[in-house]
Design a protein around this motif. Structure first.
Motif, PDB file in Angstrom:
ATOM      1  N   ARG A  89       5.573   6.391   6.382  1.00 28.31           N
ATOM      2  CA  ARG A  89       6.940   6.289   6.885  1.00 28.31           C
ATOM      3  C   ARG A  89       7.845   5.710   5.802  1.00 28.31           C
ATOM      4  NH1 ARG A  89       4.517   3.029  10.396  1.00 28.31           N
ATOM      5  NH2 ARG A  89       6.096   1.454  10.044  1.00 28.31           N
ATOM      6  N   LYS A  90       9.116   6.031   5.879  1.00 25.02           N
ATOM      7  CA  LYS A  90      10.115   5.484   4.958  1.00 25.02           C
ATOM      8  C   LYS A  90      10.112   3.958   5.037  1.00 25.02           C
ATOM      9  CE  LYS A  90      15.148   5.798   4.190  1.00 25.02           C
ATOM     10  NZ  LYS A  90      15.077   5.402   2.842  1.00 25.02           N
ATOM     11  N   ASP A  91      10.268   3.312   3.888  1.00 29.06           N
ATOM     12  CA  ASP A  91      10.401   1.851   3.792  1.00 29.06           C
ATOM     13  C   ASP A  91       9.229   1.098   4.448  1.00 29.06           C
ATOM     14  OD1 ASP A  91      12.874   2.326   2.573  1.00 29.06           O
ATOM     15  OD2 ASP A  91      13.965   2.156   4.462  1.00 29.06           O
ATOM     16  N   SER A  92       7.999   1.587   4.256  1.00 26.61           N
ATOM     17  CA  SER A  92       6.849   0.958   4.911  1.00 26.61           C
ATOM     18  C   SER A  92       5.878   0.299   3.934  1.00 26.61           C
ATOM     19  CB  SER A  92       6.105   1.979   5.783  1.00 26.61           C
ATOM     20  OG  SER A  92       5.585   3.030   4.996  1.00 26.61           O
ATOM     21  N   GLY A  93       6.269   0.166   2.662  1.00 23.24           N
ATOM     22  CA  GLY A  93       5.428  -0.526   1.699  1.00 23.24           C
ATOM     23  C   GLY A  93       5.582  -2.034   1.850  1.00 23.24           C
ATOM     24  N   GLY A  94       4.551  -2.761   1.449  1.00 21.31           N
ATOM     25  CA  GLY A  94       4.619  -4.222   1.534  1.00 21.31           C
ATOM     26  C   GLY A  94       3.957  -4.861   0.336  1.00 21.31           C
ATOM     27  N   SER A  95       2.677  -5.171   0.460  1.00 20.23           N
ATOM     28  CA  SER A  95       1.940  -5.800  -0.641  1.00 20.23           C
ATOM     29  C   SER A  95       0.819  -4.909  -1.162  1.00 20.23           C
ATOM     30  CB  SER A  95       1.327  -7.125  -0.165  1.00 20.23           C
ATOM     31  OG  SER A  95       0.446  -6.901   0.926  1.00 20.23           O
ATOM     32  N   GLN A  96       0.446  -3.901  -0.406  1.00 20.27           N
ATOM     33  CA  GLN A  96      -0.689  -3.075  -0.793  1.00 20.27           C
ATOM     34  C   GLN A  96      -0.288  -2.024  -1.821  1.00 20.27           C
ATOM     35  OE1 GLN A  96      -3.390  -1.819   2.314  1.00 20.27           O
ATOM     36  NE2 GLN A  96      -2.380  -3.236   3.736  1.00 20.27           N
ATOM     37  N   PHE A  97      -1.205  -1.797  -2.736  1.00 27.07           N
ATOM     38  CA  PHE A  97      -0.998  -0.772  -3.761  1.00 27.07           C
ATOM     39  C   PHE A  97      -2.333  -0.137  -4.072  1.00 27.07           C
ATOM     40  CE2 PHE A  97      -1.828  -4.731  -5.985  1.00 27.07           C
ATOM     41  CZ  PHE A  97      -2.712  -4.370  -6.992  1.00 27.07           C
ATOM     42  N   PHE A  98      -2.289   0.940  -4.811  1.00 27.27           N
ATOM     43  CA  PHE A  98      -3.533   1.571  -5.241  1.00 27.27           C
ATOM     44  C   PHE A  98      -3.434   1.918  -6.709  1.00 27.27           C
ATOM     45  CE2 PHE A  98      -0.896   4.814  -3.254  1.00 27.27           C
ATOM     46  CZ  PHE A  98      -0.912   5.871  -4.155  1.00 27.27           C
ATOM     47  N   ILE A  99      -4.599   2.004  -7.320  1.00 22.97           N
ATOM     48  CA  ILE A  99      -4.701   2.407  -8.722  1.00 22.97           C
ATOM     49  C   ILE A  99      -5.345   3.781  -8.719  1.00 22.97           C
ATOM     50  CG2 ILE A  99      -5.541   1.800 -11.014  1.00 22.97           C
ATOM     51  CD1 ILE A  99      -5.939  -1.096  -9.872  1.00 22.97           C
ATOM     52  N   ASN A 100      -4.630   4.745  -9.243  1.00 22.78           N
ATOM     53  CA  ASN A 100      -5.129   6.121  -9.277  1.00 22.78           C
ATOM     54  C   ASN A 100      -6.285   6.256 -10.259  1.00 22.78           C
ATOM     55  OD1 ASN A 100      -3.192   7.806  -7.588  1.00 22.78           O
ATOM     56  ND2 ASN A 100      -1.769   6.660  -8.883  1.00 22.78           N
ATOM     57  N   VAL A 101      -7.345   6.932  -9.828  1.00 25.43           N
ATOM     58  CA  VAL A 101      -8.443   7.281 -10.736  1.00 25.43           C
ATOM     59  C   VAL A 101      -8.564   8.797 -10.853  1.00 25.43           C
ATOM     60  CG1 VAL A 101      -9.719   5.133 -10.448  1.00 25.43           C
ATOM     61  CG2 VAL A 101     -10.214   7.064  -8.944  1.00 25.43           C
TER      62      VAL A 101
END
Length: 155
Positions: A89-101
């Motif tokens: 959803r729009k504007d739903s980021g917070g603290s989580q992220f991912f590193i692409n492999v």
């Protein structure tokens, strides 16, 4: 990310989702307990603030800790890049992220489709470790042996 890293938010958290050839996900505060059934569902403190380094503007996180989308640079979700996790959803980021492999251009915010994950950084050293993390034994994408980040240092 920078504000949370500098305040120690990420210290002691565990990777909660790793998929070979795709990504390693991190940043949920519930992963302080690597067996928490809530792993992958948490974010930063609701209503807290941080400064947007590009504009100097003070941004207040919403009641559920999320922030406005920051779709600024057209950088693709290539191997080794850090990207903002969100619910779709729009504007739903917070603290989580991912590193692409893997090459995950279908996640680019500027590509067709619903997935919109802005890239905000890149691994400059130790990418081989990120790949190794993505290949550990898992159950439902969660590492069987907890993988802890002791601290994140911003220089």
């Amino acid at each position: 990310f920078l504000d949370l890293a500098r305040t120690g938010f990420y210290d002691g958290l565990h990777f909660h989702r790793v998929i070979p050839g795709f990504m390693d996900q991190f940043g949920c505060p519930f992963t302080r307990d690597p067996l928490s059934p809530r792993a992958g569902t948490g974010g930063p403190p609701p209503g807290s603030t941080f400064v947007n380094l590009a504009t100097g503007e003070s941004i207040r996180r919403s009641a559920d800790g999320t922030i406005p989308d920051e779709h600024t640079a057209r950088i693709s979700n290539a191997p080794g890049t850090f990207s903002m996790a969100n619910t779709g959803r729009k504007d739903s980021g917070g603290s989580q992220f991912f590193i692409n492999v893997g090459q995950n251009a279908f996640l680019d915010w500027f590509s067709p489709g619903r997935s919109q994950h802005p890239v905000f950084g890149k691994v400059v050293q130790g990418y081989d470790l990120i790949v190794r993390i993505s290949k550990v034994p898992t159950q439902a994408d969660r590492p069987l042996e907890p993988i802890t980040v002791q601290s994140i240092v911003i220089t």
